[in-house]
Design an enzyme around this catalytic site. Sequence first.
Site, mmCIF file in Angstrom:
data_model
loop_
_atom_site.group_PDB
_atom_site.id
_atom_site.type_symbol
_atom_site.label_atom_id
_atom_site.label_comp_id
_atom_site.label_asym_id
_atom_site.label_seq_id
_atom_site.Cartn_x
_atom_site.Cartn_y
_atom_site.Cartn_z
ATOM 1 N N HIS A 190 0.772 -1.157 0.137
ATOM 2 C CA HIS A 190 0.003 0.148 0.008
ATOM 3 C C HIS A 190 0.816 1.291 -0.057
ATOM 4 C CE1 HIS A 190 0.551 1.019 4.256
ATOM 5 N NE2 HIS A 190 0.404 -0.157 4.670
ATOM 6 N N CYS B 78 3.375 -4.536 6.688
ATOM 7 C CA CYS B 78 3.069 -4.402 5.232
ATOM 8 C C CYS B 78 4.296 -4.056 4.644
ATOM 9 C CB CYS B 78 1.967 -3.095 5.292
ATOM 10 S SG CYS B 78 0.426 -3.618 5.847
#
Length: 384
Positions: free
Chosen positions: A313, A330
Amino acid sequence: MKRRTLVAASATSLLPLAACAEPQQGTFTPAPIVPVVSLDAVDDHDPSQPFNLSVVDGILEEVNVTSDRSKTIEGEFTEDLTAWTSNGVLDAGSVHTVAAKAVSSDGTVTEFEQTFSTERRDGSGFAVADVTPIVEGETVGVGAPIIVFFTEDAPDRAEVEKNLKVESEHGHEGAWNWISDSQVIYRTKEYWQPYQKVTFTANFDGVFLGGDTWGDENHESVMEIGRAQTSHADLETHTMTVKFDGEVEKEIPISGGNGEEWEYYTATGVHLVMEKFADKVMVSPGREEGDEGYYSTPVKWATRINASGEFVHGAPWNGSLGSANLSHGCLNASDANAEWFYGIAQRGDPVDVSGSPREMPWDNGWGFWIKSWDDWKSGSALEG
């Protein structure tokens, strides 16, 4: 006198002829021994019961039994080859063709063929409830599994699996792995070849599935495999390399998990793209608002790669993209690169992560490629 003499002479002339004639010689040809084959199955045969084929005045050389559902029925010969009995349960509501060849002791051959139908059975309700990631109009990646959910628990996994089929245009090797009695997953040995259609079928109509269960309707789904998009995220070099059909398309500076907590390491191993969101709020796992370490951060262009919260992301606040691992697990990228990846990502695209001490469990999301091929095959109800 003259008449008598003539008569006597006539008689005398005939005797030598009769005395010298040889007896007639004839040939005797015995009638052929013709084998007679008989079948004890008639229409509306109970599919749960075996049927028998027998022969008189001969032995059975061949027996082939097929159904109108493209199945071959197996059976066993008696030791003297004068009879054959079917094995297993037949499909209900189907037509079976029995073809046999018998031969007698003098070599006379009888060809036999006869059909019979089986009784129908009402389905129990067992059927395919859902197949993922197959959605009409969607193109998926070369690592895509076929995840099948059933309407109820399988009464016999092996009987159910016998009636599942996966066919691809370019050929492949694959196997089923049971997650539970109501869920089974298909994975290939190697990634799918790109640009092809894959067809999954479940042939359940009228099929015995174990216990007292008979299948309901058949199911067919077609999966479209797109371009081969594979990514390698190297947490030591802080770079994610994205390839299209084996050629490097883009190298993206990233920042992986910082490892301050064990769950903050990005897991190593092959992940698969599962879903994506243009906007997503990232919340700390296992923590509630007010807890130490709690966070709730809105992000853009979030592409999920496992079930426990790992995404690729956008993270414009992260000043260490390409140089250090500072995320909570992430794969952080710039908004521009995250948007690009979001745009090209297909469900089932492999994302292989390396450089972390934390290994991803194979059942975390779609981590099915974590398992070796031999381990994966061992999850089949038909293996061995």
